[in-house]
Motif scaffolding. Structure first.
Motif, PDB file in Angstrom:
ATOM      1  N   ASP A 163       0.821  -1.228   0.000  1.00 31.65           N
ATOM      2  CA  ASP A 163       0.000   0.000   0.000  1.00 31.65           C
ATOM      3  C   ASP A 163       0.848   1.268   0.000  1.00 31.65           C
ATOM      4  OD1 ASP A 163      -2.526  -1.237  -0.033  1.00 31.65           O
ATOM      5  OD2 ASP A 163      -2.435  -1.588   2.124  1.00 31.65           O
ATOM      6  N   LEU A 164       2.043   1.206  -0.557  1.00 28.63           N
ATOM      7  CA  LEU A 164       2.890   2.398  -0.569  1.00 28.63           C
ATOM      8  C   LEU A 164       2.307   3.495  -1.458  1.00 28.63           C
ATOM      9  CD1 LEU A 164       6.554   1.014  -0.680  1.00 28.63           C
ATOM     10  CD2 LEU A 164       5.395   2.194   1.203  1.00 28.63           C
ATOM     11  N   GLY A 165       1.566   3.102  -2.489  1.00 30.09           N
ATOM     12  CA  GLY A 165       0.960   4.100  -3.374  1.00 30.09           C
ATOM     13  C   GLY A 165       0.018   5.025  -2.630  1.00 30.09           C
ATOM     14  N   ALA A 166      -0.795   4.442  -1.745  1.00 32.09           N
ATOM     15  CA  ALA A 166      -1.729   5.255  -0.967  1.00 32.09           C
ATOM     16  C   ALA A 166      -0.990   6.170  -0.002  1.00 32.09           C
ATOM     17  CB  ALA A 166      -2.687   4.337  -0.192  1.00 32.09           C
ATOM     18  N   ILE A 167       0.095   5.646   0.613  1.00 32.94           N
ATOM     19  CA  ILE A 167       0.890   6.459   1.537  1.00 32.94           C
ATOM     20  C   ILE A 167       1.578   7.592   0.792  1.00 32.94           C
ATOM     21  CG2 ILE A 167       2.817   6.439   3.168  1.00 32.94           C
ATOM     22  CD1 ILE A 167       0.388   4.953   4.181  1.00 32.94           C
ATOM     23  N   ILE A 168       2.101   7.299  -0.404  1.00 37.10           N
ATOM     24  CA  ILE A 168       2.758   8.335  -1.208  1.00 37.10           C
ATOM     25  C   ILE A 168       1.771   9.444  -1.549  1.00 37.10           C
ATOM     26  CG2 ILE A 168       3.791   8.806  -3.469  1.00 37.10           C
ATOM     27  CD1 ILE A 168       5.043   5.993  -3.311  1.00 37.10           C
ATOM     28  N   LYS A 169       0.560   9.065  -1.934  1.00 37.60           N
ATOM     29  CA  LYS A 169      -0.443  10.064  -2.315  1.00 37.60           C
ATOM     30  C   LYS A 169      -0.782  10.982  -1.148  1.00 37.60           C
ATOM     31  CE  LYS A 169      -5.079  10.498  -4.290  1.00 37.60           C
ATOM     32  NZ  LYS A 169      -6.291   9.772  -4.776  1.00 37.60           N
ATOM     33  N   LEU A 170      -1.028  10.390   0.034  1.00 37.21           N
ATOM     34  CA  LEU A 170      -1.355  11.205   1.195  1.00 37.21           C
ATOM     35  C   LEU A 170      -0.148  12.026   1.647  1.00 37.21           C
ATOM     36  CD1 LEU A 170      -3.468  11.996   3.310  1.00 37.21           C
ATOM     37  CD2 LEU A 170      -2.711  10.061   4.700  1.00 37.21           C
ATOM     38  N   SER A 171       1.049  11.442   1.554  1.00 40.39           N
ATOM     39  CA  SER A 171       2.259  12.158   1.942  1.00 40.39           C
ATOM     40  C   SER A 171       2.510  13.361   1.037  1.00 40.39           C
ATOM     41  CB  SER A 171       3.469  11.219   1.905  1.00 40.39           C
ATOM     42  OG  SER A 171       3.347  10.198   2.857  1.00 40.39           O
ATOM     43  N   ILE A 172       2.303  13.166  -0.262  1.00 41.35           N
ATOM     44  CA  ILE A 172       2.498  14.283  -1.193  1.00 41.35           C
ATOM     45  C   ILE A 172       1.486  15.381  -0.918  1.00 41.35           C
ATOM     46  CG2 ILE A 172       2.302  14.961  -3.623  1.00 41.35           C
ATOM     47  CD1 ILE A 172       3.575  12.271  -4.352  1.00 41.35           C
ATOM     48  N   SER A 173       0.224  14.989  -0.682  1.00 40.62           N
ATOM     49  CA  SER A 173      -0.802  15.995  -0.347  1.00 40.62           C
ATOM     50  C   SER A 173      -0.420  16.759   0.914  1.00 40.62           C
ATOM     51  CB  SER A 173      -2.160  15.320  -0.144  1.00 40.62           C
ATOM     52  OG  SER A 173      -2.595  14.675  -1.313  1.00 40.62           O
ATOM     53  N   SER A 174       0.061  16.027   1.923  1.00 39.71           N
ATOM     54  CA  SER A 174       0.488  16.661   3.172  1.00 39.71           C
ATOM     55  C   SER A 174       1.672  17.588   2.927  1.00 39.71           C
ATOM     56  CB  SER A 174       0.872  15.592   4.201  1.00 39.71           C
ATOM     57  OG  SER A 174      -0.193  14.721   4.450  1.00 39.71           O
ATOM     58  N   GLY A 175       2.628  17.104   2.115  1.00 38.21           N
ATOM     59  CA  GLY A 175       3.812  17.904   1.830  1.00 38.21           C
ATOM     60  C   GLY A 175       3.476  19.180   1.081  1.00 38.21           C
ATOM     61  N   VAL A 176       2.623  19.070   0.065  1.00 39.12           N
ATOM     62  CA  VAL A 176       2.224  20.260  -0.699  1.00 39.12           C
ATOM     63  C   VAL A 176       1.503  21.246   0.203  1.00 39.12           C
ATOM     64  CG1 VAL A 176       0.743  21.097  -2.557  1.00 39.12           C
ATOM     65  CG2 VAL A 176       2.132  19.057  -2.896  1.00 39.12           C
ATOM     66  N   MET A 177       0.605  20.739   1.026  1.00 37.35           N
ATOM     67  CA  MET A 177      -0.168  21.602   1.922  1.00 37.35           C
ATOM     68  C   MET A 177       0.733  22.445   2.814  1.00 37.35           C
ATOM     69  SD  MET A 177      -2.658  20.400   5.008  1.00 37.35           S
ATOM     70  CE  MET A 177      -2.725  21.433   6.486  1.00 37.35           C
ATOM     71  N   LEU A 178       1.731  21.790   3.440  1.00 36.26           N
ATOM     72  CA  LEU A 178       2.594  22.506   4.383  1.00 36.26           C
ATOM     73  C   LEU A 178       3.733  23.238   3.685  1.00 36.26           C
ATOM     74  CD1 LEU A 178       2.749  19.954   7.332  1.00 36.26           C
ATOM     75  CD2 LEU A 178       1.416  22.052   7.175  1.00 36.26           C
TER      76      LEU A 178
END
Length: 401
Positions: A163-178
């Protein structure tokens, strides 16, 4: 990107899926380490990049030297930030506090030793920072690996590679946000570097941003508390307690920010003497002090609302809000006021404040209009979709495992 763990670990802990916290932590390590490797060229080629952007060559050379020293610090974040959020989601805050105090004390002592005693200059400053960053991380790893988190750390697992794809997607969203928030202030410095008499302007701006950063640490503490609390309550299926936590933290942080707002307006003429003896820089800081005070007031609310977003898993939505508020509204207004209308650094900062105000109002509107019962359902659906049992098997059931 590490803030994705606040959402996942916080909600999993509230839902009592304890062993998933360790799996999410390992997945985040994999994603963030790969990201750090990808970012390396920026640190290696900072000087030519800044010169290509038109920055002062002398400033660019020093910035490039500092960037090289920052490489081990950047890699320390892969473990330091993720473990910190993993521990905070379980309300294990004291160990984080003790190790942060150790970091602070080490940094003070090593800075004095290497800069004042041995006269190592910039190398002493950065070397002390590198050492002080890594020692607490070894302490955090030892705490996690050797029994500090028996429920949530069950050892390394091959499930970390699923499930790394799902983690990458949420991590990128979190990274862009901050990142778009953090880069906002960086762009303020970058634009100021093009001003006439840039050295004084940058000195004054750096002092103001340092003071703002000190005070903002309070709001960032509330950001972490809000993210954890909201995530825990959503995972535990309690919309009422999530709303109550949001109201309390936003109100408390705003009141603290208002006190500092008044104090910085009152002491505007003497703030810069903490940092410099140059009267020219002191006068420039006094001129910027009202903008600093308003920044502090806004920053007492905005990070807390970002914490609500992290706890709820809204990172992708807030990323769009941040890009629109900061880069389509704040920076263009700042550039027009600063360059076209001749307000220089004050104009750029006013534009930045307008963008922050718009972002804060939009996040406040979203928070007030949210159906929190629906957010509970969304959180549980996410947890069940990514759940892996103790034997590494994924669960597809709709109920709580």
């Amino acid at each position: 990107m590490a803030s994705a763990l606040e959402t996942l670990c916080g909600q999993s802990y509230g839902a009592k899926q304890y062993h998933m916290l360790g799996i999410y932590l390992q997945r985040s390590w994999i994603v963030l380490f790969c990201c750090a490797v990808i970012l390396l060229p920026i640190y290696l080629f900072t000087t030519p990049l800044l010169i290509a952007l038109g920055q002062d060559p002398d400033i660019s050379v020093v910035a490039g030297t500092i960037s090289l020293w920052y490489i081990p610090i950047m890699f320390s974040y892969v473990w330091g930030l993720t473990i910190q959020m993993y521990l905070q989601s379980q309300s294990k805050n004291m160990i984080v506090t003790y190790l942060s105090l150790l970091n602070f004390g080490l940094n003070l002592f090593l800075s004095w030793l290497m800069v004042v005693k041995f006269h190592l200059g910039l190398a002493g400053v950065m070397g002390s920072m590198v050492i002080a960053c890594w020692i607490p991380i070894f302490g955090q790893l030892a705490y996690v690996f050797f029994g500090g988190c028996p429920q949530t750390w069950t050892g390394f697992s091959s499930s970390a590679f699923t499930d790394l794809g799902a983690i990458i997607k949420l991590s990128i969203s979190s990274g862009v946000m901050l990142c778009v928030e953090l880069w906002y202030n960086t762009i303020l410095v970058l634009l100021t570097g093009y001003m006439k008499n840039a050295e004084v302007a940058l000195d004054a701006l750096s002092i103001c941003l340092n003071i703002n950063g000190w005070e903002m640490m309070i709001a960032i503490g509330f950001l972490a508390a809000t993210g954890v609390r909201v995530a825990n309550e959503l995972g535990a299926r309690s919309a009422r307690r999530a709303k109550f936590a949001i109201f309390n933290v936003v109100t408390t942080s705003f009141l603290i920010g208002f006190v500092f707002f008044v104090l910085f307006l009152f002491f505007r003429g003497s703030l810069a003497y903490i940092f410099t003896e140059s009267q020219e820089v002191v006068d420039a800081v006094a001129d910027l002090a009202p903008l600093l005070a308003f920044s502090i007031l806004l920053n007492s609310v905005q990070p807390v609302l970002s914490g609500v977003a992290i706890g709820s898993g809204w990172q992708s939505v807030v990323a769009y809000v941040n890009v629109a508020s900061y880069y389509l509204i704040g920076i263009p207004i700042g550039a027009i006021l600063g360059y076209a209308l001749g307000f220089e650094v004050k104009g750029i900062w006013i534009g930045m404040l307008v963008g922050t105000l718009v972002q804060t109002l939009v996040l406040l509107f979203i928070t007030l209009r949210t159906n929190w019962e629906k957010q509970v359902e969304i959180a549980l659906e996410r947890l069940n979709r990514w759940y892996t049992d103790d034997n590494g098997r994924s669960q597809n059931s709709r109920g709580n495992p």
